[in-house]
Design an enzyme around this catalytic site. Sequence first.
Site, mmCIF file in Angstrom:
data_model
loop_
_atom_site.group_PDB
_atom_site.id
_atom_site.type_symbol
_atom_site.label_atom_id
_atom_site.label_comp_id
_atom_site.label_asym_id
_atom_site.label_seq_id
_atom_site.Cartn_x
_atom_site.Cartn_y
_atom_site.Cartn_z
ATOM 1 N N PRO A 9 -9.017 14.868 -0.541
ATOM 2 C CA PRO A 9 -9.085 14.010 -1.718
ATOM 3 C C PRO A 9 -9.650 12.611 -1.470
ATOM 4 O O PRO A 9 -9.351 11.986 -0.452
ATOM 5 C CB PRO A 9 -7.626 13.924 -2.180
ATOM 6 C CG PRO A 9 -6.814 14.361 -1.028
ATOM 7 C CD PRO A 9 -7.646 15.325 -0.255
ATOM 8 N N ASN A 10 -10.461 12.188 -2.420
ATOM 9 C CA ASN A 10 -11.060 10.841 -2.462
ATOM 10 C C ASN A 10 -12.187 10.611 -1.452
ATOM 11 O O ASN A 10 -12.787 9.541 -1.444
ATOM 12 C CB ASN A 10 -9.979 9.747 -2.307
ATOM 13 C CG ASN A 10 -8.923 9.850 -3.385
ATOM 14 O OD1 ASN A 10 -9.256 9.816 -4.570
ATOM 15 N ND2 ASN A 10 -7.672 10.024 -3.000
ATOM 16 N N ARG A 17 -14.699 3.497 -2.578
ATOM 17 C CA ARG A 17 -13.289 3.246 -2.230
ATOM 18 C C ARG A 17 -13.189 2.373 -0.979
ATOM 19 O O ARG A 17 -13.839 2.631 0.037
ATOM 20 C CB ARG A 17 -12.543 4.568 -2.037
ATOM 21 C CG ARG A 17 -12.843 5.291 -0.750
ATOM 22 C CD ARG A 17 -12.106 6.604 -0.583
ATOM 23 N NE ARG A 17 -10.694 6.460 -0.347
ATOM 24 C CZ ARG A 17 -9.981 7.286 0.439
ATOM 25 N NH1 ARG A 17 -10.576 8.290 1.080
ATOM 26 N NH2 ARG A 17 -8.694 7.121 0.573
ATOM 27 N N TYR A 22 -13.426 2.277 4.847
ATOM 28 C CA TYR A 22 -14.200 3.517 4.919
ATOM 29 C C TYR A 22 -15.713 3.313 4.929
ATOM 30 O O TYR A 22 -16.461 4.292 4.990
ATOM 31 C CB TYR A 22 -13.795 4.439 3.753
ATOM 32 C CG TYR A 22 -12.317 4.779 3.751
ATOM 33 C CD1 TYR A 22 -11.757 5.520 4.779
ATOM 34 C CD2 TYR A 22 -11.475 4.336 2.724
ATOM 35 C CE1 TYR A 22 -10.395 5.824 4.795
ATOM 36 C CE2 TYR A 22 -10.115 4.638 2.726
ATOM 37 C CZ TYR A 22 -9.582 5.382 3.764
ATOM 38 O OH TYR A 22 -8.237 5.685 3.782
ATOM 39 N N ASN A 73 -11.092 16.835 7.577
ATOM 40 C CA ASN A 73 -10.478 15.553 7.255
ATOM 41 C C ASN A 73 -9.650 15.803 5.986
ATOM 42 O O ASN A 73 -10.171 15.743 4.878
ATOM 43 C CB ASN A 73 -11.538 14.478 7.002
ATOM 44 C CG ASN A 73 -10.889 13.139 6.676
ATOM 45 O OD1 ASN A 73 -9.680 13.042 6.490
ATOM 46 N ND2 ASN A 73 -11.706 12.090 6.601
ATOM 47 N N ALA A 76 -5.504 12.233 2.408
ATOM 48 C CA ALA A 76 -4.073 11.965 2.187
ATOM 49 C C ALA A 76 -3.199 13.197 2.444
ATOM 50 O O ALA A 76 -2.026 13.063 2.817
ATOM 51 C CB ALA A 76 -3.852 11.456 0.770
ATOM 52 N N GLU A 97 -9.583 17.767 13.851
ATOM 53 C CA GLU A 97 -9.199 16.809 12.802
ATOM 54 C C GLU A 97 -10.054 15.543 12.927
ATOM 55 O O GLU A 97 -10.254 15.044 14.037
ATOM 56 C CB GLU A 97 -7.722 16.465 13.028
ATOM 57 C CG GLU A 97 -7.130 15.455 12.089
ATOM 58 C CD GLU A 97 -5.669 15.108 12.470
ATOM 59 O OE1 GLU A 97 -5.203 15.475 13.580
ATOM 60 O OE2 GLU A 97 -5.014 14.450 11.652
ATOM 61 N N HIS A 99 -10.745 11.606 11.121
ATOM 62 C CA HIS A 99 -10.433 10.540 10.163
ATOM 63 C C HIS A 99 -11.448 9.421 10.338
ATOM 64 O O HIS A 99 -11.732 9.018 11.470
ATOM 65 C CB HIS A 99 -9.012 9.997 10.363
ATOM 66 C CG HIS A 99 -7.983 11.042 10.155
ATOM 67 N ND1 HIS A 99 -7.626 11.466 8.893
ATOM 68 C CD2 HIS A 99 -7.289 11.798 11.031
ATOM 69 C CE1 HIS A 99 -6.735 12.435 9.020
ATOM 70 N NE2 HIS A 99 -6.520 12.663 10.305
ATOM 71 N N ARG A 106 -2.632 2.222 11.193
ATOM 72 C CA ARG A 106 -2.355 1.907 9.782
ATOM 73 C C ARG A 106 -0.856 2.079 9.455
ATOM 74 O O ARG A 106 -0.022 2.022 10.349
ATOM 75 C CB ARG A 106 -3.274 2.750 8.890
ATOM 76 C CG ARG A 106 -4.758 2.370 9.103
ATOM 77 C CD ARG A 106 -5.689 3.156 8.211
ATOM 78 N NE ARG A 106 -5.427 2.891 6.810
ATOM 79 C CZ ARG A 106 -5.957 3.606 5.805
ATOM 80 N NH1 ARG A 106 -6.773 4.614 6.083
ATOM 81 N NH2 ARG A 106 -5.675 3.307 4.560
#
Length: 151
Positions: A9-10, A17, A22, A73, A76, A97, A99, A106
Amino acid sequence: MKILVINGPNINMLGIREPGLYGNQSYPALIEFIEKSAAEAGAEVECFQSNHEGAIVDKIQEAYGKTDGIVINPAAYTHTSVAILDALKAVSIPAVEVHISKVSEREDFRQISYAGKACIKRYEGLGFEGYRQAIFFLCDKLTEKTVESKE
Ligand code: DQA
């Protein structure tokens, strides 16, 4: 070698965003980068993005028997989705994975990665480059396996 790249998502909102986290480049620019990276690695690539957990689970299930490696990825859903973890475990396709941001530095709620428990490697904080490294890592790993199984 067939690689499936899944974004959660996103990720389709890249460039809009939180550019401080990002970057300024768009999702279509990411796809172009991934396709170029896969071509360099000599792999076939399919890119998939969804804002829906079940659609990501469906895509992982569909990859069974068709895809050699997965770069994911989960965005969320990384921090919430046991369903995506279970889907990755169900298909047993080697997964990496990725990111874009440095998740480990974070918020506390981002420190759990469910999907990561089914992944053989993680790249974080490298921006788009993480996807390239994940593709090359998977190609090396999968080639090793093929050679080993012929011995
Ligand atoms: C992300 C990090 C996640 O915590 C976040 O929810 C995202 C993107 C990343 O690529 O840095 O949406 O997966």
